[in-house]
Motif scaffolding. Structure first.
Motif, PDB file in Angstrom:
ATOM      1  N   THR A 189       6.118  11.349  43.338  1.00 23.87           N
ATOM      2  CA  THR A 189       7.357  10.607  43.115  1.00 23.87           C
ATOM      3  C   THR A 189       8.019  10.244  44.444  1.00 23.87           C
ATOM      4  O   THR A 189       8.440   9.098  44.664  1.00 23.87           O
ATOM      5  CB  THR A 189       8.314  11.454  42.256  1.00 23.87           C
ATOM      6  OG1 THR A 189       7.608  11.882  41.104  1.00 23.87           O
ATOM      7  CG2 THR A 189       9.536  10.657  41.868  1.00 23.87           C
TER       8      THR A 189
ATOM      9  N   LEU B  40       3.427  16.286  41.317  1.00 25.57           N
ATOM     10  CA  LEU B  40       4.177  15.170  40.730  1.00 25.57           C
ATOM     11  C   LEU B  40       5.390  14.808  41.588  1.00 25.57           C
ATOM     12  O   LEU B  40       5.704  13.621  41.793  1.00 25.57           O
ATOM     13  CB  LEU B  40       4.618  15.518  39.308  1.00 25.57           C
ATOM     14  CG  LEU B  40       3.505  15.405  38.252  1.00 25.57           C
ATOM     15  CD1 LEU B  40       4.017  15.772  36.891  1.00 25.57           C
ATOM     16  CD2 LEU B  40       2.919  13.987  38.222  1.00 25.57           C
ATOM     17  N   ILE B  41       6.060  15.835  42.116  1.00 23.59           N
ATOM     18  CA  ILE B  41       7.222  15.561  42.981  1.00 23.59           C
ATOM     19  C   ILE B  41       6.771  14.809  44.225  1.00 23.59           C
ATOM     20  O   ILE B  41       7.359  13.811  44.646  1.00 23.59           O
ATOM     21  CB  ILE B  41       7.924  16.881  43.350  1.00 23.59           C
ATOM     22  CG1 ILE B  41       8.660  17.419  42.106  1.00 23.59           C
ATOM     23  CG2 ILE B  41       8.921  16.674  44.486  1.00 23.59           C
ATOM     24  CD1 ILE B  41       9.112  18.847  42.233  1.00 23.59           C
TER      25      ILE B  41
ATOM     26  N   VAL C 189       8.289   9.749  34.338  1.00 25.29           N
ATOM     27  CA  VAL C 189       8.917   9.637  35.670  1.00 25.29           C
ATOM     28  C   VAL C 189       8.859   8.200  36.156  1.00 25.29           C
ATOM     29  O   VAL C 189       9.834   7.640  36.692  1.00 25.29           O
ATOM     30  CB  VAL C 189       8.228  10.570  36.677  1.00 25.29           C
ATOM     31  CG1 VAL C 189       8.732  10.320  38.080  1.00 25.29           C
ATOM     32  CG2 VAL C 189       8.465  12.010  36.281  1.00 25.29           C
ATOM     33  N   PHE C 190       7.707   7.564  35.919  1.00 28.47           N
ATOM     34  CA  PHE C 190       7.554   6.167  36.329  1.00 28.47           C
ATOM     35  C   PHE C 190       8.614   5.323  35.622  1.00 28.47           C
ATOM     36  O   PHE C 190       9.305   4.501  36.243  1.00 28.47           O
ATOM     37  CB  PHE C 190       6.149   5.698  35.964  1.00 28.47           C
ATOM     38  CG  PHE C 190       5.896   4.239  36.242  1.00 28.47           C
ATOM     39  CD1 PHE C 190       5.859   3.774  37.552  1.00 28.47           C
ATOM     40  CD2 PHE C 190       5.736   3.333  35.203  1.00 28.47           C
ATOM     41  CE1 PHE C 190       5.639   2.442  37.802  1.00 28.47           C
ATOM     42  CE2 PHE C 190       5.527   2.005  35.461  1.00 28.47           C
ATOM     43  CZ  PHE C 190       5.464   1.539  36.767  1.00 28.47           C
TER      44      PHE C 190
ATOM     45  N   SER D 264       4.075  11.792  34.253  1.00 31.31           N
ATOM     46  CA  SER D 264       4.049  10.705  35.232  1.00 31.31           C
ATOM     47  C   SER D 264       4.495   9.384  34.584  1.00 31.31           C
ATOM     48  O   SER D 264       5.212   8.575  35.200  1.00 31.31           O
ATOM     49  CB  SER D 264       2.664  10.565  35.860  1.00 31.31           C
ATOM     50  OG  SER D 264       1.715  10.393  34.863  1.00 31.31           O
TER      51      SER D 264
ATOM     52  N   SER E 248       6.146   7.583  46.067  1.00 30.78           N
ATOM     53  CA  SER E 248       6.360   6.316  45.370  1.00 30.78           C
ATOM     54  C   SER E 248       7.725   5.722  45.732  1.00 30.78           C
ATOM     55  O   SER E 248       7.865   4.513  45.918  1.00 30.78           O
ATOM     56  CB  SER E 248       6.281   6.533  43.869  1.00 30.78           C
ATOM     57  OG  SER E 248       5.009   7.003  43.538  1.00 30.78           O
ATOM     58  N   LEU E 249       8.742   6.634  45.828  1.00 28.59           N
ATOM     59  CA  LEU E 249      10.068   6.161  46.197  1.00 28.59           C
ATOM     60  C   LEU E 249      10.030   5.472  47.556  1.00 28.59           C
ATOM     61  O   LEU E 249      10.633   4.418  47.779  1.00 28.59           O
ATOM     62  CB  LEU E 249      11.055   7.329  46.227  1.00 28.59           C
ATOM     63  CG  LEU E 249      11.584   7.782  44.846  1.00 28.59           C
ATOM     64  CD1 LEU E 249      12.399   9.053  44.977  1.00 28.59           C
ATOM     65  CD2 LEU E 249      12.416   6.670  44.218  1.00 28.59           C
TER      66      LEU E 249
ATOM     67  N   PHE F  47      12.166   6.216  37.176  1.00 27.66           N
ATOM     68  CA  PHE F  47      12.505   5.832  38.552  1.00 27.66           C
ATOM     69  C   PHE F  47      12.201   4.378  38.876  1.00 27.66           C
ATOM     70  O   PHE F  47      12.887   3.755  39.658  1.00 27.66           O
ATOM     71  CB  PHE F  47      11.732   6.714  39.548  1.00 27.66           C
ATOM     72  CG  PHE F  47      12.273   8.102  39.639  1.00 27.66           C
ATOM     73  CD1 PHE F  47      13.499   8.351  40.285  1.00 27.66           C
ATOM     74  CD2 PHE F  47      11.594   9.164  39.091  1.00 27.66           C
ATOM     75  CE1 PHE F  47      13.992   9.622  40.368  1.00 27.66           C
ATOM     76  CE2 PHE F  47      12.090  10.445  39.180  1.00 27.66           C
ATOM     77  CZ  PHE F  47      13.294  10.682  39.821  1.00 27.66           C
TER      78      PHE F  47
ATOM     79  N   SER G  49      -2.274  11.193  41.237  1.00 26.30           N
ATOM     80  CA  SER G  49      -1.690  12.527  41.138  1.00 26.30           C
ATOM     81  C   SER G  49      -2.218  13.262  39.898  1.00 26.30           C
ATOM     82  O   SER G  49      -2.483  14.461  39.945  1.00 26.30           O
ATOM     83  CB  SER G  49      -0.163  12.453  41.127  1.00 26.30           C
ATOM     84  OG  SER G  49       0.268  11.941  39.881  1.00 26.30           O
TER      85      SER G  49
ATOM     86  N   TYR H 246       0.471   7.448  40.739  1.00 33.23           N
ATOM     87  CA  TYR H 246       0.610   8.441  39.664  1.00 33.23           C
ATOM     88  C   TYR H 246      -0.751   8.801  39.069  1.00 33.23           C
ATOM     89  O   TYR H 246      -1.012   9.974  38.748  1.00 33.23           O
ATOM     90  CB  TYR H 246       1.567   7.954  38.571  1.00 33.23           C
ATOM     91  CG  TYR H 246       2.997   8.241  38.977  1.00 33.23           C
ATOM     92  CD1 TYR H 246       3.462   9.564  38.946  1.00 33.23           C
ATOM     93  CD2 TYR H 246       3.835   7.248  39.428  1.00 33.23           C
ATOM     94  CE1 TYR H 246       4.745   9.859  39.362  1.00 33.23           C
ATOM     95  CE2 TYR H 246       5.130   7.544  39.843  1.00 33.23           C
ATOM     96  CZ  TYR H 246       5.578   8.848  39.798  1.00 33.23           C
ATOM     97  OH  TYR H 246       6.819   9.145  40.205  1.00 33.23           O
TER      98      TYR H 246
END
Lengths: 904, 234
Positions: free
Chosen positions: A416, A412-413, A463-464, A460, A419-420, A467, A439, A436
């Protein structure tokens, strides 16, 4: 001499067959059947036994229950009784039937009360009916008693009526296969009177029993069930010839078995139905992903259910698949199932069950021509247990694995971070959602169970939200459509993870299945290729160890009769040499004699440290497989697989037995042919001298006075010559009988060649003093392994043959030499040599008449052929050549490899 | 009263018994006959014959048992009659004290020779102690016990101690078949199995005494039974 009687059946063989028959004869089982205690079963049994004893039958009372009524005990009278075996159990002294003493005593008829009794722990068998089966196998007739509530298939019905759970049951086949059932019946009213007067149980137990069981209502129902059971049996007996309509015969039932204890009810129901229809039935268990998550209790239940089905006579099938309905439907179609039985719990309807089509509905949808029977389950009983199980299962699913959690976090990290990056590059949010989802897919793929997939899905989304949705770094979402996005994303993620896990599990099942199929195929192929028993056995052991990871032992004969077992140690186990111990051998012997599995995890001889399974082919046992259970019991699954392998082994062993038989028959025929050829040759050869003797002697007797002294002497000399020839012939025949049993029968001892030659020469010299025999032996002592008298016979025959073919006063040379690792014996003469015509038949016992040379003076008859057989039996070689200077050389060569000991 | 030796024939085959008694009568022997083992024992006790000719295959009891019973109280010479191929039976009979054996079928000359040897032995045994014999001569072979010398045609033969022991043993029982076991026990002592050593020693003796070891004249082999030193050359 030659055995003329060989074609006739040997009386000893017949006797042996008869005694073998009587050994194999099974005892007869007679069951005294009642609907409740106190109807008078034991009384009737003893009464019958008295009758039998009067007829001169050897009767023994094996065991009679302790609560036996005084009237009954009186009836025992002078019947001999076996002392019970006293077993210590938790400081109690239990009296048990002494099976070994009974087998040792071996009466013609034995009485054993209470067929359904469970033996005290530590006895050989768990149940008394197993003891009785052993008695029957030993050829002892058995009288026993049983009540209706103890019959396995009726167990649940009785429980429903009486509300008493009967633990002690007997499998139905015992009842069905009994030779005679005697229904002991009295009116329930009378039974109740008996009961009230304390005749049934002793006073202190009466109260409790009365309340629970002995109500008039119960007794009537039980009586009806018992009578119906017996009536069924009678109608079954009447159908000796299959008069069933083809439609009836085609019924085939299938029962779905699960881990729930109430599956047992379905199994019993199916058994009763199958029995009524005389139909075969199959118990199917479908292994799905959920099977992985069964609790130990459930696994135990499942095992018990399958064992129950097996005991009731079902064929057990385990199928693999994710969707139970599809798998069952496929199997039913393929194996011609006509009726499917499934159990249905009356679980309260929930919201979820609205979305789920029930199994039975789906089956009916898929199989239009198959009848589906639904057996209602008893939710009342099992509800709390079910709940507990569910909780436990959940706990199991939530079981925490640090590595899996770390994996999930890491993935997941990574997602992320990635994705960033792409977010900063200005690539749109739909792509981030995709990342995601990916993932979640990876997490499901790499972790065990649903937990991490679901967690990853939720995380996810969060987190989505955190962020990548405005406002960033909060859980708020401004745009109205974001909740929809989150919801869809969550659903998609959940489905993805569920699907992945399912695919993974299926793949694992598929691999496992393929692996087993592959192993079976491999075993099959190799077994077919192996030609000798030894190789087969070695191969089987190798595979058993490889597949099960346990040490294996394989007996191909009665473990007591021979020590020819093969043992193989598994590298995964500590030293398993205990498999070779006397105790374990005894267990294997039991399995061999009783054709049943035994040892750890079975019902018999549970104290053994291994599990034993017989390899049975058409009623006779070909061998026993033993698997060490140092690392725990064999699972039901492994046992089923072992059985499949056992059937492969059975085919291979059977094949060996058949080919051995074939070989034996061929050898026997060959021997027979040789024997008749020999007989023909002998009678041909004997006729001539006998005619001569008879003629000469009768001439002297009848015309003695008219013969001059010279003629009379000639005739007497003729008689002497012919008799001597006959004696030599008989000695030859004696040699033949000594080696006709095959070359293995020659007992070789080292003999000095010169001593053998010397004796042969001195003997032949007595008969033929007109020929000179010159003998030459090496200076070094030549010791040759041989059977002295047989080789002496060879030398005598060869010298005699040489004499026959050379003129008087000529020299016969006998010489022994050592050449390499062989001793060479040569007999040569200066006679006429061997004619071309004779060469091919020189060493043949029987020569077709038209091929026989005109030289009838040869008279050696079978002599040379005997020489050849004797030399062959010594693994030597025999040859004959003509010398260039005239005359023949006969040579035989004997190997020296054993006991080579020349000179000093 | 005549001094003809008395021979007891124990034989159940009438034909053979007839022919043996005919031959023996013609050769100045006195004959008593029986076809049963028990009678044979009784007759041996009451008639005390000079020699017993015992067939091992009798209808009422085992010939070996007859032999054992008689040997228990009498040293009378017993010649066992046995069939060829029954070597073990012969060895057993010899070890149980039979003086000699003869193999069926046999010729008359062979039978008479064996009977002569048997009778001579018993006389010798009763007349003089065999230990007092100082010298023995067969053909060109001479054994001088005092000088411990074996010579052939006057030439001394060099023998190893074991070989000498064997020759002395055979000559002390001259004319009699000695079984392998008996010789081994006498020469090497009990509890040994030196059959190979015996064969090797015999082969060496033969090479030292005989012109042709494959046609021995003095010590003959009985395959599967033992050895015999002949009393008179053919």
């Amino acid at each position: 001499m030659v055995d003329f009687g060989d074609n006739r059946p040997n009386p000893d063989d017949i006797l042996e067959d008869l005694s073998a028959d009587s050994v194999n004869k099974k005892g007869r089982l007679e069951i005294f059947f009642g609907y409740a205690a106190g109807v008078g079963k034991t009384y009737a049994m003893l009464d019958d036994a008295q009758e039998q004893m009067k007829c001169g039958v050897d009767v023994l009372v094996g065991y009679i229950e302790q609560h036996t009524r005084p009237e009954t005990i009186q009836l025992m009278g002078d019947l001999p009784m076996l002392a019970p075996k006293i077993v210590e159990y938790r400081n109690m002294q239990l009296k048990e039937f002494d099976l070994d003493a009974a087998l040792k005593r071996k009466p013609e008829l034995i009485l054993v009360d209470e067929l359904a009794h469970t033996n005290a722990p530590g006895m050989r068998n768990k149940k008394r009916y197993q003891d009785i089966e052993e008695l029957l196998n030993a050829g002892i007739d058995v009288f026993t008693t049983v009540n209706v509530q103890h019959i396995e298939s009726l167990n649940d019905i009785v429980e429903k009526i009486t509300l008493v759970n009967v633990q002690e049951t007997i499998p139905d086949y015992i009842f069905n296969n009994a030779d005679k059932i005697k229904l002991i019946d009295i009116e329930p009213e009378e039974l109740l009177i008996r009961f009230a007067s304390g005749k049934v149980y002793r006073q202190e137990r009466t109260e409790k029993a009365l309340e629970n069981f002995f109500t008039k209502e119960n007794l009537r129902l039980l009586r009806e069930i018992a009578m119906r059971k017996v009536a069924n049996r009678i109608s079954y007996d009447n159908q000796n010839e299959p008069r069933l309509s083809p439609k009836m015969a085609n019924i085939k039932l299938l029962v779905c078995v699960g881990a729930s204890p109430f599956s047992a009810k379905c199994i019993r129901w199916t058994e009763r139905t199958a029995e009524a229809f005389q139909a075969p039935w199959t118990a199917v268990y479908v292994e799905t992903m959920e099977s992985e998550q069964l609790t130990d209790q459930e696994k135990q239940n499942l095992r018990e259910n399958l064992v129950l089905a097996e005991r009731l006579g079902a064929e057990i099938v385990t199928l693999n698949g994710s969707d139970v309905a599809t798998v069952i439907a496929e199997y039913a179609k393929l194996s011609g199932i006509t009726n499917i039985v499934i159990g249905k719990s009356r679980t309260p309807k929930t919201v979820f069950s609205l979305f789920k089509t029930s199994l039975e509905d789906r089956l009916i949808g898929m199989l239009s021509s198959i009848e589906v029977h639904i057996i209602p389950g008893n939710t009342l009983h099992h509800r709390p247990a079910q709940y507990r199980k569910q909780r436990r299962r959940l706990g199991r699913n939530l079981s925490f694995s640090r590595t899996d959690a770390l994996k999930t976090a890491a993935i997941l990290i990574a997602a992320t971070l990635f994705s960033l990056v792409i977010h900063n590059l200005g690539i749109g949010t739909p792509n981030i959602i995709m990342v995601y989802l990916l993932s979640v897919l990876v997490v499901s793929r790499m972790t065990m169970g649903y937990v991490y997939g679901v967690a990853a899905s939720v995380l996810s989304v969060l987190v989505f939200n955190f962020f990548f949705t405005v406002p960033y770094y909060t859980f708020h979402a401004i745009q109205k459509d974001y909740p929809v996005t989150f919801f869809i994303m969550l659903i998609v993620a959940l489905i993805t993870s569920a699907l992945t896990v399912r695919i993974k599990t299926q793949a694992r099942f598929a691999v496992e299945r393929a692996h087993r199929t592959e192993i079976l195929y491999e075993i099959n192929k190799k077994l077919l290729a192996s030609n000798d028993l030894e190789g087969t056995v070695r191969l089987v052991n190798e595979y058993l160890v490889k597949i099960f990871g346990r040490s294996a032992i394989l007996y191909t004969q009665d473990p007591f009769a021979s020590l020819a077992e093969t043992f193989r140690q598994s590298p995964l186990e500590p030293d398993s040499a205990f498999l070779l111990s006397e105790d374990e051998r005894a267990v294997a012997h039991w399995v061999f004699m009783n054709k049943k599995s035994a040892g750890t995890g079975s019902d018999t001889l549970m104290g053994a440290r291994a599990f034993y399974m017989p390899i049975v082919s058409q009623s006779h046992v070909l061998g026993v497989i033993g698997l060490s259970c140092t690392n725990g019991k064999l699972s039901q699954d492994s046992r089923l697989f072992l059985r499949v392998i056992a059937s492969q082994i059975e085919i291979a062993l059977e094949r060996h037995h058949l080919s051995n038989e074939q070989r034996r028959v061929t050898i026997e025929a060959e021997k027979e042919k040789m024997r008749s050829n020999l007989l023909r040759a002998i009678s041909h050869d004997l006729r001539t001298p006998l005619t001569g003797i008879l003629g000469a002697s009768s001439t002297i007797l009848e015309n003695g006075d008219f013969l001059d002294a010279e003629t009379r002497k000639t005739l007497l000399l003729n008689i002497q010559d012919e008799s001597q020839w006959l004696i030599r012939m008989v000695e030859n025949l004696l040699s033949v009988t000594r080696i006709s049993d095959g070359p293995m029968k020659v007992t070789k001892t080292p003999e000095a060649a010169e001593e053998i030659i010397a004796e042969a020469v001195s003997r032949i010299h007595k008969w033929f003093s007109n020929w000179k025999i010159s003998v030459k032996v090496p200076d070094e002592l030549l010791m040759v392994p041989m059977e002295g008298t047989l080789i002496e016979q060879v030398i005598i025959n060869l010298i005699e043959n040489a004499i026959k073919h050379s003129p008087e006063d000529s020299v016969i040379r006998v010489e022994a030499t050592k050449k390499g690792r062989n001793a060479v014996f040569e007999i040569s003469d200066d006679g006429s040599g061997i004619s071309e015509l004779e060469f091919p038949y020189l060493f043949e016992a029987y020569v077709p008449d038209e091929k026989r040379s005109a030289d009838t003076a040869r008279g050696m008859g079978i002599g040379l052929s005997i020489c050849k057989s004797i030399v062959n039996a010594h693994h030597g070689k025999m040859e004959a050549v003509n010398k260039k200077s005239g005359g023949a050389v006969f040579r035989f060569i004997l190997p020296l490899e054993e006991g080579e000991n020349n000179g000093q | 009263m005549d001094n003809k030796p008395v021979i007891l024939i124990v034989e159940d085959e009438e034909g053979i018994a007839n022919f043996i008694s005919a031959v023996l009568k013609a050769n100045e022997y006195k004959i008593i006959k029986t076809d049963k083992g028990k009678e044979a024992i009784a007759m041996t006790a009451s008639y005390s014959p000079d020699l017993v000719l015992l067939d091992l295959g009798l209808p009422d009891m085992d010939g070996v048992d007859v032999l054992k019973t008689i040997r228990a109280w009498s040293a009378i010479p017993i010649i066992v009659v046995s069939a060829r191929g029954h070597e073990r039976e012969k060895v057993e009979a010899l070890d149980l004290g039979a003086d000699d054996y003869i193999t069926k079928p046999f010729g008359t000359s062979e039978l008479l020779a064996r009977i002569r040897t048997g009778l001579r032995h018993s006389q010798k045994n009763s007349d003089v102690n065999s230990a007092e014999i100082k010298k023995i001569t067969v053909g060109e072979l001479e054994i001088d016990y005092d000088k411990r010398l074996v010579s052939i045609s006057g030439e001394p033969v060099h023998l190893t101690p074991i070989e000498y022991k064997i020759i002395v043993l055979l000559s002390r029982h001259i004319g009699k078949v000695l079984t392998h076991d008996f010789i081994i026990k006498e020469v090497w002592g009990p509890y040994t199995n030196e059959i190979q050593a015996l064969r090797v020693n015999m082969a060496n003796i033969r090479r030292k005494l005989e012109k042709n070891p494959a046609a021995p004249r003095y010590i003959v082999t009985h395959v599967g039974v033992g050895y015999r030193m002949v009393e008179e050359l053919d």
